[in-house]
Design a protein around this motif. Structure first.
Motif, mmCIF file in Angstrom:
data_model
loop_
_atom_site.group_PDB
_atom_site.id
_atom_site.type_symbol
_atom_site.label_atom_id
_atom_site.label_comp_id
_atom_site.label_asym_id
_atom_site.label_seq_id
_atom_site.Cartn_x
_atom_site.Cartn_y
_atom_site.Cartn_z
ATOM 1 N N GLN A 55 5.400 20.425 8.471
ATOM 2 C CA GLN A 55 4.805 19.870 7.592
ATOM 3 C C GLN A 55 4.915 20.120 6.163
ATOM 4 O OE1 GLN A 55 2.397 17.516 9.264
ATOM 5 N NE2 GLN A 55 2.759 16.730 6.956
ATOM 6 N N ARG A 56 5.328 21.576 5.903
ATOM 7 C CA ARG A 56 5.955 21.912 4.581
ATOM 8 C C ARG A 56 6.898 21.118 4.207
ATOM 9 N NH1 ARG A 56 3.881 26.934 6.079
ATOM 10 N NH2 ARG A 56 5.939 27.564 6.837
ATOM 11 N N LEU A 57 7.861 21.081 5.179
ATOM 12 C CA LEU A 57 9.115 20.101 4.872
ATOM 13 C C LEU A 57 8.833 18.715 4.535
ATOM 14 C CD1 LEU A 57 12.245 19.894 5.054
ATOM 15 C CD2 LEU A 57 12.206 19.280 7.558
ATOM 16 N N ILE A 58 8.007 18.135 5.174
ATOM 17 C CA ILE A 58 7.666 16.451 4.874
ATOM 18 C C ILE A 58 6.930 16.671 3.628
ATOM 19 C CG2 ILE A 58 5.862 14.787 5.580
ATOM 20 C CD1 ILE A 58 6.565 15.847 8.566
ATOM 21 N N MET A 59 6.144 17.500 3.346
ATOM 22 C CA MET A 59 5.427 17.547 2.091
ATOM 23 C C MET A 59 6.170 17.680 0.657
ATOM 24 S SD MET A 59 2.128 16.647 2.844
ATOM 25 C CE MET A 59 1.474 16.627 1.339
ATOM 26 N N VAL A 63 -0.966 8.680 3.486
ATOM 27 C CA VAL A 63 -0.344 9.455 4.133
ATOM 28 C C VAL A 63 -0.367 8.608 5.547
ATOM 29 C CG1 VAL A 63 -1.104 11.350 5.643
ATOM 30 C CG2 VAL A 63 -1.493 11.460 3.333
ATOM 31 N N LYS A 64 0.898 8.603 6.183
ATOM 32 C CA LYS A 64 1.233 7.979 7.372
ATOM 33 C C LYS A 64 1.117 8.707 8.862
ATOM 34 C CE LYS A 64 5.585 6.829 8.402
ATOM 35 N NZ LYS A 64 5.872 7.130 9.677
ATOM 36 N N LEU A 65 0.185 8.174 9.491
ATOM 37 C CA LEU A 65 0.124 8.628 10.958
ATOM 38 C C LEU A 65 0.961 7.767 11.792
ATOM 39 C CD1 LEU A 65 -3.897 8.906 10.881
ATOM 40 C CD2 LEU A 65 -2.249 10.637 10.050
ATOM 41 N N PRO A 117 0.681 -1.107 0.147
ATOM 42 C CA PRO A 117 0.147 -0.083 0.142
ATOM 43 C C PRO A 117 0.973 1.186 0.015
ATOM 44 C CG PRO A 117 0.310 -0.956 2.036
ATOM 45 C CD PRO A 117 0.876 -1.669 1.422
ATOM 46 N N TRP A 118 2.188 1.145 -0.782
ATOM 47 C CA TRP A 118 2.874 2.667 -0.855
ATOM 48 C C TRP A 118 3.474 2.429 -2.239
ATOM 49 C CZ3 TRP A 118 3.967 -1.039 3.399
ATOM 50 C CH2 TRP A 118 4.876 -1.875 2.675
ATOM 51 N N PRO A 119 3.836 3.441 -2.739
ATOM 52 C CA PRO A 119 4.425 3.580 -4.126
ATOM 53 C C PRO A 119 5.576 2.708 -4.295
ATOM 54 C CG PRO A 119 3.470 5.831 -3.293
ATOM 55 C CD PRO A 119 3.574 4.872 -2.326
ATOM 56 N N VAL A 120 6.119 2.461 -5.482
ATOM 57 C CA VAL A 120 7.492 1.732 -5.762
ATOM 58 C C VAL A 120 8.526 2.831 -5.494
ATOM 59 C CG1 VAL A 120 8.817 0.757 -7.306
ATOM 60 C CG2 VAL A 120 6.368 -0.057 -7.332
ATOM 61 N N GLY A 121 9.740 2.452 -4.702
ATOM 62 C CA GLY A 121 10.443 3.318 -4.664
ATOM 63 C C GLY A 121 10.181 4.698 -3.667
ATOM 64 N N LEU A 128 5.306 9.513 0.190
ATOM 65 C CA LEU A 128 4.605 9.008 1.362
ATOM 66 C C LEU A 128 4.863 9.924 2.220
ATOM 67 C CD1 LEU A 128 3.170 6.837 2.839
ATOM 68 C CD2 LEU A 128 5.322 5.463 2.769
ATOM 69 N N PRO A 129 4.149 10.982 2.654
ATOM 70 C CA PRO A 129 4.216 12.108 3.841
ATOM 71 C C PRO A 129 3.798 11.574 4.957
ATOM 72 C CG PRO A 129 2.471 12.652 2.121
ATOM 73 C CD PRO A 129 3.271 11.320 1.510
ATOM 74 N N HIS A 130 4.021 12.110 5.964
ATOM 75 C CA HIS A 130 3.575 11.749 7.424
ATOM 76 C C HIS A 130 3.092 13.031 8.191
ATOM 77 C CE1 HIS A 130 7.196 12.951 9.613
ATOM 78 N NE2 HIS A 130 7.812 12.313 8.644
ATOM 79 N N LEU A 131 2.248 12.525 9.100
ATOM 80 C CA LEU A 131 1.978 14.017 10.053
ATOM 81 C C LEU A 131 3.120 14.170 10.855
ATOM 82 C CD1 LEU A 131 -0.159 15.572 11.438
ATOM 83 C CD2 LEU A 131 -0.746 13.737 12.925
#
Length: 332
Positions: free
Chosen positions: A26-30, A106-108, A5-9, A36-39
């Motif tokens: 959050q801007r840095l993560i996005m 998106v990961k929590l 359930p995540w993209p290749v690579g 696959l960003p996370h909270l």
């Protein structure tokens, strides 16, 4: 092999970052982890932003409070409970704003039931871990709280899919009977593997989304993770001593969030390059004897653990290296 359930690579972070500005984090993560960003988690903000307090605030009908510097079960919700809720609401508002049209996973993150039981105090003293009935109640409350948390994020981000990471740094110590009592003169009784797996599985089944069990301590109990029906395990590659259990788990279809980049810079202060990070993952995969084509499908590249203690510049460099390493692996 199953579809993951995540993209290749893909690459992602473990959770925590330095600082107190949730919008900036959050801007840095996005920006650095677009597949696959996370909270973001910012424990520098103090009690209620830490892993234990943040997760305890999600418990249903089990309020908590700070007492003598530790989180403790409380008779009723109070100021500490409100602070946890306010911080999380602020964080979720930022995630909702910045990932408004995001269509990927998106990961929590939240503490798992065993780390929570080993960290929260009973009102009468001692950790919740001392009382098996209290642990069952805690696990059920956590499962329902995380189900609601996941549902809230799914409602906020209707085009995205949600993954949940359960942080279990204390799990190996719980299984080995190494959690000290309050006096420090003894330790709480051993929890056996099947019981540990049952507790984790209670949460996995309740939330209804893929779950990653994260443990950056040595001797990650992979059989427990597998029996809990988790989708993946997240661990620090530098702590792997025995390849056989990991190989068996991966062969059975478990995903791997590979902690391939150190959380602290070496003496020269420079982060590993993306080529170096990718090479660590490739070397492990080669030693396990799996086909190279499976690596970018089954493995997500991450830092070894949380980055709350690192500098802002190092965090940016290491997340970029992880992202580019994932893409390098996908090119094979």
């Amino acid at each position: 092999m199953p579809d993951f359930p995540w993209p290749v690579g893909a690459a992602t972070g473990v959770g925590s970052l330095p600082g107190t500005d949730i919008a900036e984090a959050q801007r840095l993560i996005m920006g650095e982890l677009p597949e696959l960003p996370h909270l973001a988690e910012l424990p520098d903000r103090g009690p209620g932003a830490d892993m234990i307090g943040r997760t305890a605030g999600l418990l249903v009908e089990l309020p908590v409070q700070i007492y003598v510097g530790r989180w403790q079960m409380a008779p009723r919700p109070g100021r500490d409970q409100r602070r946890i809720a306010d911080l999380l609401e602020r964080d979720l508002d930022q995630l909702s704003e910045q990932a408004d049209r995001f269509t990927g996973p998106v990961k929590l993150q939240a503490a798992g039931p065993w780390t929570l039981a080993a960290s929260l105090d009973l009102p009468i003293g001692g950790r919740m871990l001392r009382d098996s009935g209290a642990v069952r109640h805690l696990t059920e409350s956590l499962a329902e709280g995380l189900r609601r948390h996941v549902a809230d994020v799914q409602k906020r981000l209707p085009q995205a899919s949600v993954l949940l990471q359960l942080d279990e740094p204390s799990l190996p110590a719980v299984l080995a009977g190494r959690i000290p009592t309050e006096s420090g003169l003894g330790a709480y009784k051993v929890v056996d593997g099947p019981d540990a797996a049952t507790g984790l599985r209670t949460v996995v089944e309740a939330v209804g989304v893929p779950v990653i069990v994260h443990c950056c301590a040595p001797a990650v109990p992979l059989q427990v993770v597998r029996d809990a029906q988790a989708a993946a395990v997240a661990l620090d590659l530098s702590l792997i001593k025995d390849l056989d259990p990991l190989g068996e788990a991966l062969e059975a279809g478990l995903g791997l969030f590979a902690g391939a980049a150190p959380t602290r810079p070496p003496a020269d202060g420079r982060a590993m390059t993306s080529a170096q990070v990718a090479d660590r993952a490739r070397k492990l995969w080669s030693r396990l004897g799996f086909p190279a084509a499976r690596l970018p499908q089954q493995v997500v590249i991450t830092p070894a653990c949380g980055l709350a203690g690192a500098s802002q510049s190092y965090v940016r460099d290491v997340l970029k290296a992880c992202r580019e390493a994932g893409r390098r692996l996908a090119e094979v």
